[in-house]
Design a protein around this motif. Structure first.
Motif, mmCIF file in Angstrom:
data_model
loop_
_atom_site.group_PDB
_atom_site.id
_atom_site.type_symbol
_atom_site.label_atom_id
_atom_site.label_comp_id
_atom_site.label_asym_id
_atom_site.label_seq_id
_atom_site.Cartn_x
_atom_site.Cartn_y
_atom_site.Cartn_z
ATOM 1 N N SER A 47 0.850 -1.187 0.000
ATOM 2 C CA SER A 47 0.000 0.000 0.000
ATOM 3 C C SER A 47 0.885 1.235 0.000
ATOM 4 O O SER A 47 2.030 1.196 0.468
ATOM 5 C CB SER A 47 -0.956 0.006 1.187
ATOM 6 O OG SER A 47 -0.248 0.031 2.395
ATOM 7 N N GLY A 48 0.329 2.307 -0.526
ATOM 8 C CA GLY A 48 1.077 3.561 -0.577
ATOM 9 C C GLY A 48 2.394 3.405 -1.304
ATOM 10 O O GLY A 48 2.458 2.814 -2.374
ATOM 11 N N ASN A 124 -2.536 6.247 -1.024
ATOM 12 C CA ASN A 124 -2.354 5.127 -0.104
ATOM 13 C C ASN A 124 -3.225 3.933 -0.478
ATOM 14 O O ASN A 124 -3.741 3.210 0.380
ATOM 15 C CB ASN A 124 -2.607 5.552 1.338
ATOM 16 C CG ASN A 124 -1.920 4.634 2.318
ATOM 17 O OD1 ASN A 124 -0.823 4.149 2.045
ATOM 18 N ND2 ASN A 124 -2.546 4.390 3.459
#
Length: 136
Positions: A47-48, A124
């Motif tokens: 993620s991100g 994100n």
């Protein structure tokens, strides 16, 4: 003296993205082939600005094929032994069909780095994925 300060400030501002990315989470996961197999699939989620580095040992002259499935946000680059992602040129990257293949130039540990493009990383977003590495 003012031009020197201006040059210094400009240099520091130019380095800011590099310094920020140094703090991003990087996970390294080795790819293991079962006995007699020529391919393996690994699964993960990032993620991100996180990246996952899948490592695999191979010999010069072998052919490596890499495919990625799952989130369309997950992309990958392949790095030859001794080349550090973010510091050197990638050997290859996924195409529009989310795959890459090539003949390997060196013997050693290759890195398949999975990441998201900046727009998705900034939001994100999560990128569940599976990477298949085949060596022949």
């Amino acid at each position: 003296m003012l031009p020197l300060r201006s040059m210094l400030l400009t240099s520091l501002l130019a380095l800011t993205p590099v310094l920020a990315s140094a703090a991003d989470k990087v996970t390294t996961t080795p790819v293991h082939f079962t006995k007699g197999a020529s391919s393996a699939t690994v699964r993960g989620t990032l993620s991100g600005y996180e990246t996952v580095r899948y490592t695999v040992a191979a010999r010069a002259g072998q052919t490596m094929a890499v495919t990625i499935d799952g989130s369309p946000n997950a992309n990958f680059n392949v790095f030859a032994p001794g080349v550090v992602p973010g510091e050197g040129e990638a050997l290859g990257s996924n195409d529009e069909k989310r795959r890459w293949s090539g003949t390997l130039p060196n013997t050693g540990t290759y890195v398949v780095q999975v990441y998201q493009m900046r727009a998705q990383a900034r939001r994100n977003e999560k990128a569940p994925h599976s990477v298949t590495v085949a060596i022949r």
